[in-house]
Design an enzyme around this catalytic site. Structure first.
Site, PDB file in Angstrom:
ATOM      1  N   LYS A 275       0.820  -1.213   0.000  1.00 45.54           N
ATOM      2  CA  LYS A 275       0.000   0.000   0.000  1.00 45.54           C
ATOM      3  C   LYS A 275       0.857   1.267   0.000  1.00 45.54           C
ATOM      4  CE  LYS A 275      -4.165  -1.860   0.091  1.00 45.54           C
ATOM      5  NZ  LYS A 275      -4.995  -2.026   1.282  1.00 45.54           N
TER       6      LYS A 275
ATOM      7  N   ARG B 281      -3.806 -10.031   4.259  1.00 45.56           N
ATOM      8  CA  ARG B 281      -3.992 -10.196   2.808  1.00 45.56           C
ATOM      9  C   ARG B 281      -2.753  -9.641   2.111  1.00 45.56           C
ATOM     10  NH1 ARG B 281      -6.148  -7.155  -1.448  1.00 45.56           N
ATOM     11  NH2 ARG B 281      -7.410  -8.356  -2.954  1.00 45.56           N
TER      12      ARG B 281
END
Length: 274
Positions: free
Chosen positions: A204, A245
């Protein structure tokens, strides 16, 4: 949870697994490297992404879901559409992972209720095209927990069994960098909702910005953030996350095993776990 994006435009692996055969091979490789489940998605939710027609999403995901399920892989379907979720469950998926938490499609909660499979309710404030404009918080941890709690109540009211629900703080979705760090640092705040927590830090922006080139200030490229992702996975595991995840499974799985071994040793030795 291993990530398998069968899209042309996902932020770090778009276009890598568009061929169904290659996608199934990659999903099997993720499982072999330590993924307990593989999350198949046919629509990018990166910031600014545009939605795709439902028929295109179905064409992307269903052959991959079927192929992995036939090989005994526990498959999660990453979708905001009830029609895709229903078709994927029929094809063998056993988890529905909806980044909108049932808000993007009013039929999703009832579909998940009928399917009776785990249903991931993520924190979401709006579609990808405008979500960065929605990242305004006073107390991000308290507000995100409260908003997800209300959405959990909504899906339960629509028929979802509370025991089906998995929660996700939505790192990177309508969040600024400091918001992501605050949420990752305070996962224990979710205990008040008493549901398993899925955390998705993989590659991210907040990691890329942390690792920015000191000379240019450019964020580290997405595919070079896997070591930092593993560190974030350990931090999530240490705070009791149900799953993380990730794109690169082996390193994250190994790191989480180390954390689990240390925690087990502390418990055996009678130390207070941290």
């Amino acid at each position: 949870m291993g990530i398998l994006n069968v899209t042309p435009d996902s932020f770090s692996d778009g276009g890598c697994w568009l061929d169904p055969g290659r996608a199934v091979e990659h999903g099997l490789a993720l499982a072999a490297r330590g993924a307990d489940m593989v999350d198949v998605g046919g629509e990018s939710t990166r910031p600014g992404a545009r939605r795709v027609p439902v028929e295109e999403e179905l064409a992307r995901v269903l052959p991959v879901v079927r192929g992995l399920a036939r090989q005994g892989v526990l498959v999660s379907i990453d979708t905001m559409r009830a029609r895709v979720a229903e078709a994927a469950v029929d094809a063998g998926a056993r988890i529905v992972n909806d980044v909108s938490g049932g808000r993007a499609d009013e039929a999703m909660a009832k579909t998940a209720a009928r399917a009776g499979v785990p249903f991931v309710v993520m924190h979401w404030r709006g579609q990808s095209q405008g979500m960065d404009d929605l990242a305004g918080y006073g107390d991000v941890v308290a507000e995100v927990v409260a908003e997800v709690g209300r959405q959990m109540d909504a899906v339960v009211s629509a028929g979802v069994d509370p025991e089906q629900v998995v929660l996700d703080p939505g790192l990177g979705f309508a969040k600024g960098r400091s918001d992501d760090w605050a949420l990752l640092a305070a996962l224990d705040a979710w205990a008040v909702l008493d549901r398993p927590l899925l955390v998705g830090p993989s590659r991210k922006r907040f990691l890329g910005e942390l690792l920015a080139d000191p000379a240019t200030g450019e964020p580290r490229p997405a595919r070079e953030r896997d070591d930092a992702t593993s560190a974030a996975a350990v931090l999530a595991a240490a705070q009791g996350a149900w799953a993380v995840r990730v794109h690169e499974v082996r390193a994250a799985a190994d790191a989480v095993r180390v954390e689990a071994a240390v925690r087990a040793h502390r418990m055996t030795a009678g130390q207070v776990p941290v």
